[in-house]
Design a protein around this motif. Structure first.
Motif, mmCIF file in Angstrom:
data_model
loop_
_atom_site.group_PDB
_atom_site.id
_atom_site.type_symbol
_atom_site.label_atom_id
_atom_site.label_comp_id
_atom_site.label_asym_id
_atom_site.label_seq_id
_atom_site.Cartn_x
_atom_site.Cartn_y
_atom_site.Cartn_z
ATOM 1 N N LEU A 114 40.572 42.169 43.601
ATOM 2 C CA LEU A 114 40.976 41.539 42.338
ATOM 3 C C LEU A 114 42.466 41.225 42.336
ATOM 4 N N GLY A 169 42.641 37.475 41.597
ATOM 5 C CA GLY A 169 42.878 37.258 40.174
ATOM 6 C C GLY A 169 41.624 36.995 39.374
ATOM 7 N N GLU A 170 40.448 37.260 39.950
ATOM 8 C CA GLU A 170 39.199 37.029 39.223
ATOM 9 C C GLU A 170 39.071 37.996 38.049
ATOM 10 N N LYS A 171 38.268 37.589 37.067
ATOM 11 C CA LYS A 171 38.210 38.299 35.785
ATOM 12 C C LYS A 171 37.050 39.289 35.725
ATOM 13 N N PHE A 172 37.041 40.219 36.645
ATOM 14 C CA PHE A 172 36.101 41.333 36.596
ATOM 15 C C PHE A 172 36.907 42.623 36.453
ATOM 16 N N THR A 173 36.287 43.652 35.964
ATOM 17 C CA THR A 173 36.932 44.958 36.024
ATOM 18 C C THR A 173 36.646 45.547 37.403
ATOM 19 N N GLN A 185 25.661 37.312 36.579
ATOM 20 C CA GLN A 185 26.001 36.650 35.319
ATOM 21 C C GLN A 185 24.758 36.065 34.663
#
Length: 334
Positions: free
Chosen positions: A266, A270-274, A201
């Motif tokens: 995921l 529930g993390e926000k990565f593809t 990030q």
């Protein structure tokens, strides 16, 4: 050493309780304390794909996985020693601290994973360790004892012969808070020793750059261990065997099919990565997903050298249970 005293004080009342677990019967539920992030991917893959249940059934057992999280390292320690969780997935340094503090009553069952961490600066003048200023502020997740703090001290020892040289610069912030501080132009820190996916990030931003990585300091290494008490281990041999089989399958899936593993991770977190983004992170240089430890003895030797643990182990076998030690790959583990 005040940080160490505070860390150990929280365990003092609980240490004696571990002996009470020696009479436990085989558990129907395996309670694993863990977290989120790439290091914990094998545990989440195991959970989401129900690999523990699969291997338990194959062994004629009924065993389910309950993954629990805690707000702090001391809370996890208390939970393990009091028997409120069965296995903890946490950093090598945490495992070694407990191994030392309990005189070997806590040991590792298996390696879980290892990833590269990166020391990132947003000061354009800081290109190497010698460029940091007295006014620099570097965030790590725990002062002195987190994996990143240990690696930074190792780097300082190699560069300056003084592992404490940056102590006045260190700031304790969790990974998410550390990222926020770095992103804030008026934030209290200008550098961060970050693990994945946090360093990815930060490095997307043009004003941030890498100063060094853990690969520069120690090479590819195991960072996360699964560890437990002797009482639990000895009272639940079948659960340990099932855990090792399920963990091994989860690690193999991450290595052979990172896209599928990313989907499972995921779905669990529930993390926000593809899935594509996460799979790419799984495949990055320096990642280690295997049950045999890699590079842990150098960490243990350094911790003994600077007084974080009281005894230097002769090898990784001293702070691991015997389950792995006769398996393929044990001779090459270190």
């Amino acid at each position: 050493m005040n940080a160490l005293k505070k860390f150990f004080a929280s365990t003092a009342l609980a240490v004696s309780l571990s002996a009470a677990m020696a009479g436990m019967v085989e558990a129907a539920q395996l309670r694993i304390a863990g977290g989120v992030g790439v290091l914990f991917a094998p545990i989440h893959v195991m959970k989401q794909a129900q690999l523990l249940e699969k291997h338990a059934k194959a062994a004629g057992q009924e065993l389910t996985l309950d993954m629990v999280s805690f707000p702090s390292g001391s809370a996890v320690t208390d939970a393990l020693l009091s028997g409120n969780v069965d296995i903890v997935a946490a950093g090598v340094s945490n495992a070694l601290l407990l191994w030392s503090r309990t005189n070997g009553d806590v040991k590792a069952v298996a390696a879980v994973s290892g990833t590269k961490s990166v020391l990132i600066s947003k000061d354009p003048d800081v290109k190497a360790l010698q460029d940091f200023k007295d006014t620099s502020r570097i965030s790590v997740t725990s002062l002195k004892v987190s994996n990143q703090a240990i690696y930074l001290q190792m780097a300082l020892d190699k560069e300056f012969g003084d592992p404490t040289k940056f102590d006045p610069m260190m700031v304790q912030l969790g990974f998410a808070d550390g990222v926020q501080s770095m992103m804030n132009p008026q934030g209290p820190t200008d550098a961060m020793f970050a693990g994945p996916p946090y360093y990815q990030q930060l490095l997307k931003h043009p004003n941030m750059h890498a100063v060094l990585t853990t690969l520069d300091v120690a090479g590819p290494t195991t960072n996360l261990l699964a560890f437990t008490t002797t009482a639990y281990h000895d009272a639940n041999p079948e659960a340990i065997k099932v855990f090792l089989a399920a963990l091994g399958e989860a690690q193999a899936l991450i290595n052979s099919d990172p896209e599928k593993a990313a989907e499972l991770y995921l779905a669990s977190t529930g993390e926000k990565f593809t899935p594509e983004e996460l799979a790419a992170i799984f495949k990055e240089e320096g990642n280690v997903f295997q049950s045999m430890p890699l590079g842990v003895h150098q960490t243990a030797a350094f911790m003994a050298k600077i007084g974080l643990i009281k005894t230097k182990p002769e090898s990784w076998r001293d702070f691991f249970f015997a389950d792995l030690q006769s398996l393929d790959g044990a001779a090459a583990a270190n």
